[in-house]
Design an enzyme around this catalytic site. Structure first.
Site, short mmCIF file in Angstrom:
data_model
loop_
_atom_site.label_atom_id
_atom_site.label_comp_id
_atom_site.label_asym_id
_atom_site.label_seq_id
_atom_site.Cartn_x
_atom_site.Cartn_y
_atom_site.Cartn_z
N HIS A 223 0.72 -1.13 -0.09
CA HIS A 223 0.05 -0.22 -0.07
C HIS A 223 0.93 1.25 0.14
O HIS A 223 2.12 1.15 0.15
CB HIS A 223 -0.87 0.03 1.20
CG HIS A 223 -0.02 0.26 2.45
ND1 HIS A 223 0.54 -0.92 2.95
CD2 HIS A 223 0.03 1.04 3.47
CE1 HIS A 223 1.22 -0.39 4.36
NE2 HIS A 223 0.79 0.86 4.30
N ASP A 225 1.01 5.22 1.66
CA ASP A 225 0.29 6.12 2.75
C ASP A 225 -0.47 7.46 1.91
O ASP A 225 0.19 8.13 1.05
CB ASP A 225 1.17 6.63 3.58
CG ASP A 225 2.03 5.45 4.31
OD1 ASP A 225 1.34 4.26 4.52
OD2 ASP A 225 3.06 5.64 5.10
N HIS A 280 4.72 -0.05 0.05
CA HIS A 280 5.63 -0.76 1.12
C HIS A 280 4.68 -1.71 1.55
O HIS A 280 3.41 -1.80 1.33
CB HIS A 280 6.25 0.15 2.12
CG HIS A 280 5.01 1.22 2.83
ND1 HIS A 280 4.46 2.26 2.01
CD2 HIS A 280 4.56 1.22 3.88
CE1 HIS A 280 3.63 2.72 2.89
NE2 HIS A 280 3.79 2.13 3.94
N ARG A 290 7.26 -7.97 15.94
CA ARG A 290 7.71 -6.69 15.64
C ARG A 290 6.74 -5.43 16.10
O ARG A 290 5.44 -5.54 15.60
CB ARG A 290 7.67 -6.84 13.93
CG ARG A 290 8.30 -5.54 13.34
CD ARG A 290 8.42 -5.63 11.96
NE ARG A 290 9.00 -4.43 11.29
CZ ARG A 290 8.68 -3.04 10.92
NH1 ARG A 290 7.05 -3.44 10.87
NH2 ARG A 290 9.08 -2.26 10.35
#
Length: 342
Positions: A223, A225, A280, A290
């Site tokens: 996607h 941002d 990304h 994470r």
């Protein structure tokens, strides 16, 4: 009398179904559910090249950032002025939140027409499978209300840390925006004409729990941002990958103390497509969780983003308000930019 639209209100017009909000209880599953099992991917990623690392103290910093934005759409920033103990405190508070039992986290669940609180990624409805991810979104003054739902008697530290974190990130984002404007030869007069008084921002806490089948799961699907820029702090667990034209997927290796800065859709529009709005995604780890904290920095929601067109160039996009673009992106992430192409 005119009223100002908040970022939270801009998302309110695009409610989600509860099954696109509620995460699974990651602690209760021993194997990867079919709902979270993605097709095996043949995508390879390049571990040999690295995104640029830029020192904010460098005398050529505007030039270096401009070049990174143009060639990569992303860079890692060191000596950025954010105290390392604040980054550690914010990460620790995020870990404390995501370590709560599922039933406790659900007390702060994001409302169907809401934009803040606990839940899964807003891009979920646009994919066939669920992502191995849980998040917590903070906008404006939402921190206290949600934190009190999570910790009725011990929410003060979380609120204080997140408030300080957002203030420091906003200062840094202002500074980076000025440097990027400088790299685009945007004069002070042009910047003033934009009439961007203040900013609208959101802080997204992300958890990608350890996963029994990391090769079949996706932390976050590919996607871009919506933001002007995004400033990301991540723990030492690798997982972020960016797509670079003519190269493919590139792993962003964590650099101790660095922040990852990426170009969002709004700076892509403002730069007249000179800066790529970097695609990304996030992979997951079999043994370790994470964590990341993403600060999404935007112009005021009612402001208009107009492409900066140099002599002899043609505008690639029409002017668009932040609110309208958020709406276009909420309806169809892949078609939002094409809707405003000239």
């Amino acid at each position: 009398m005119s009223t100002t639209t908040t970022l939270s209100e801009a998302y309110r017009e695009h409610p989600l179904h509860p099954h696109h909000i509620i995460p699974i209880d990651f602690n209760s599953v021993c194997s990867l559910p079919e709902s979270h099992k993605w097709p095996k991917s043949d995508d390879l990623y390049d571990n040999k090249i690295s995104v640029p690392v830029i020192d904010l103290r460098d005398p050529r910093v505007a030039q270096l950032i401009g070049r990174a934005c143009e060639k990569w759409g992303v860079f890692q920033l060191i000596y950025h002025g954010i105290p390392l103990n604040l980054l550690k405190d914010a990460e620790s508070e995020a870990r404390r939140l995501f370590s709560l039992p599922s039933r406790q986290k659900l007390k702060a669940l994001r409302a169907p027409a809401g934009a803040t609180g606990y839940g899964i990624a807003r891009i979920t409805p646009f994919f066939d499978k669920y992502m191995w991810h849980e998040g917590f979104t903070i906008m404006g003054t939402s921190t206290h209300d949600h934190a009190k739902q999570l910790w009725p008697h011990s929410h003060a530290k979380f609120c204080d840390v997140m408030e300080t974190y957002q203030k420091k990130m906003n200062i840094l984002a202002d500074q980076l925006t000025e440097l990027i404007f400088k790299s685009l030869d945007i004069s002070e007069e042009q910047a003033e004409e934009m009439n961007w008084v203040g900013s609208s921002s959101a802080l997204q806490l992300n958890s990608y729990p350890s996963c029994p089948e990391p090769n079949r799961a996706v932390g976050l699907a590919p996607h871009t941002d919506t933001s002007l820029i995004t400033i990301l702090h991540e723990n030492s667990i690798a997982g972020l990958q960016i797509f670079k034209q003519e190269v493919g997927w590139v792993s962003v290796k964590p650099v101790d103390g660095a922040l990852v800065v990426n170009v969002g859709d709004l700076f892509h529009i403002l730069s007249n497509a000179r800066f790529p709005n970097v695609l990304h995604r996030v992979s997951v780890n079999q043994k370790r969780q994470r964590l990341s904290l993403a600060y999404f920095y935007n112009p005021p929601t009612d402001s208009t983003v107009v492409p900066i067109v140099k002599s002899g160039q043609v505008a690639r996009y029409r002017p668009v308000t932040v609110k309208e673009f958020i709406s276009l992106k909420a309806k169809s992430p892949e078609k939002a930019l094409s809707c405003i192409k000239t």
